[in-house]
Design a protein around this motif. Sequence first.
Motif, PDB file in Angstrom:
ATOM      1  N   ASN A 161       0.970  -1.281  -0.070  1.00 53.78           N
ATOM      2  CA  ASN A 161       0.043   0.010   0.024  1.00 53.78           C
ATOM      3  C   ASN A 161       1.021   1.392  -0.036  1.00 53.78           C
ATOM      4  O   ASN A 161       0.577   2.198  -0.821  1.00 53.78           O
ATOM      5  N   THR A 162       1.812   1.287   0.592  1.00 53.22           N
ATOM      6  CA  THR A 162       2.734   2.420   0.728  1.00 53.22           C
ATOM      7  C   THR A 162       3.425   2.683  -0.373  1.00 53.22           C
ATOM      8  O   THR A 162       3.668   3.592  -1.025  1.00 53.22           O
ATOM      9  N   GLN A 163       3.814   1.609  -0.934  1.00 54.53           N
ATOM     10  CA  GLN A 163       4.852   1.598  -2.409  1.00 54.53           C
ATOM     11  C   GLN A 163       3.818   2.089  -3.363  1.00 54.53           C
ATOM     12  O   GLN A 163       3.983   3.031  -4.316  1.00 54.53           O
ATOM     13  N   SER A 164       2.373   1.672  -3.482  1.00 54.22           N
ATOM     14  CA  SER A 164       1.468   2.201  -4.189  1.00 54.22           C
ATOM     15  C   SER A 164       1.098   3.564  -4.261  1.00 54.22           C
ATOM     16  O   SER A 164       1.036   4.198  -5.130  1.00 54.22           O
ATOM     17  N   GLN A 165       1.236   4.059  -2.996  1.00 56.48           N
ATOM     18  CA  GLN A 165       0.804   5.646  -2.835  1.00 56.48           C
ATOM     19  C   GLN A 165       1.805   6.393  -3.260  1.00 56.48           C
ATOM     20  O   GLN A 165       1.635   7.451  -3.807  1.00 56.48           O
ATOM     21  N   MET A 166       3.150   5.971  -2.956  1.00 57.01           N
ATOM     22  CA  MET A 166       4.367   6.759  -3.586  1.00 57.01           C
ATOM     23  C   MET A 166       4.459   6.766  -5.026  1.00 57.01           C
ATOM     24  O   MET A 166       4.750   7.730  -5.577  1.00 57.01           O
ATOM     25  N   ARG A 167       3.930   5.617  -5.633  1.00 58.15           N
ATOM     26  CA  ARG A 167       3.946   5.438  -7.009  1.00 58.15           C
ATOM     27  C   ARG A 167       2.933   6.520  -7.659  1.00 58.15           C
ATOM     28  O   ARG A 167       2.955   7.247  -8.707  1.00 58.15           O
ATOM     29  N   LYS A 168       1.648   6.559  -6.936  1.00 58.01           N
ATOM     30  CA  LYS A 168       0.482   7.486  -7.486  1.00 58.01           C
ATOM     31  C   LYS A 168       0.934   8.938  -7.274  1.00 58.01           C
ATOM     32  O   LYS A 168       0.530   9.647  -8.183  1.00 58.01           O
ATOM     33  N   GLY A 169       1.913   9.099  -6.264  1.00 53.93           N
ATOM     34  CA  GLY A 169       2.163  10.700  -6.003  1.00 53.93           C
ATOM     35  C   GLY A 169       3.272  11.142  -7.389  1.00 53.93           C
ATOM     36  O   GLY A 169       3.157  12.154  -7.559  1.00 53.93           O
ATOM     37  N   THR A 218      -6.324   3.508 -15.507  1.00 57.35           N
ATOM     38  CA  THR A 218      -5.640   4.756 -14.621  1.00 57.35           C
ATOM     39  C   THR A 218      -5.277   5.771 -15.565  1.00 57.35           C
ATOM     40  O   THR A 218      -5.405   6.748 -15.418  1.00 57.35           O
TER      41      THR A 218
END
Length: 112
Positions: A5-13, A48
């Motif tokens: 989840n943390t990696q996904s949020q970083m990528r989305k950023g 996306t």
Amino acid sequence: MNIDNTQSQMRKGVLEFCILSIIKQGEAYPSDIIEKMKEAKLDILEGTLYPLLTRLKNAELLTYRWVESSSGPPRKYFSMTEKGELFYRDLENTWNELANAVQQLTQPNTIQ
């Protein structure tokens, strides 16, 4: 805590900045954007990408043109507008500041 989840949020950023970086290099077809993102190990799905491209177009950061295709329906190629170029420069400055700050915080302290 879930690392995925943390990696996904970083990528989305950084997704918007990466997509604009690809388009800044020249006109881009969505499947080419997806391929370049995959090559960089930043997988993105059509579900996306397309809404993001639409949002950027509606914000007048991107424009597009239709190109006839010999192997199917016409293709929509995206390019950056002048407003998009200015926005990109601001994003690039923000990215550089952020990357430098993170690098400074994550490097071990050295005694001089």
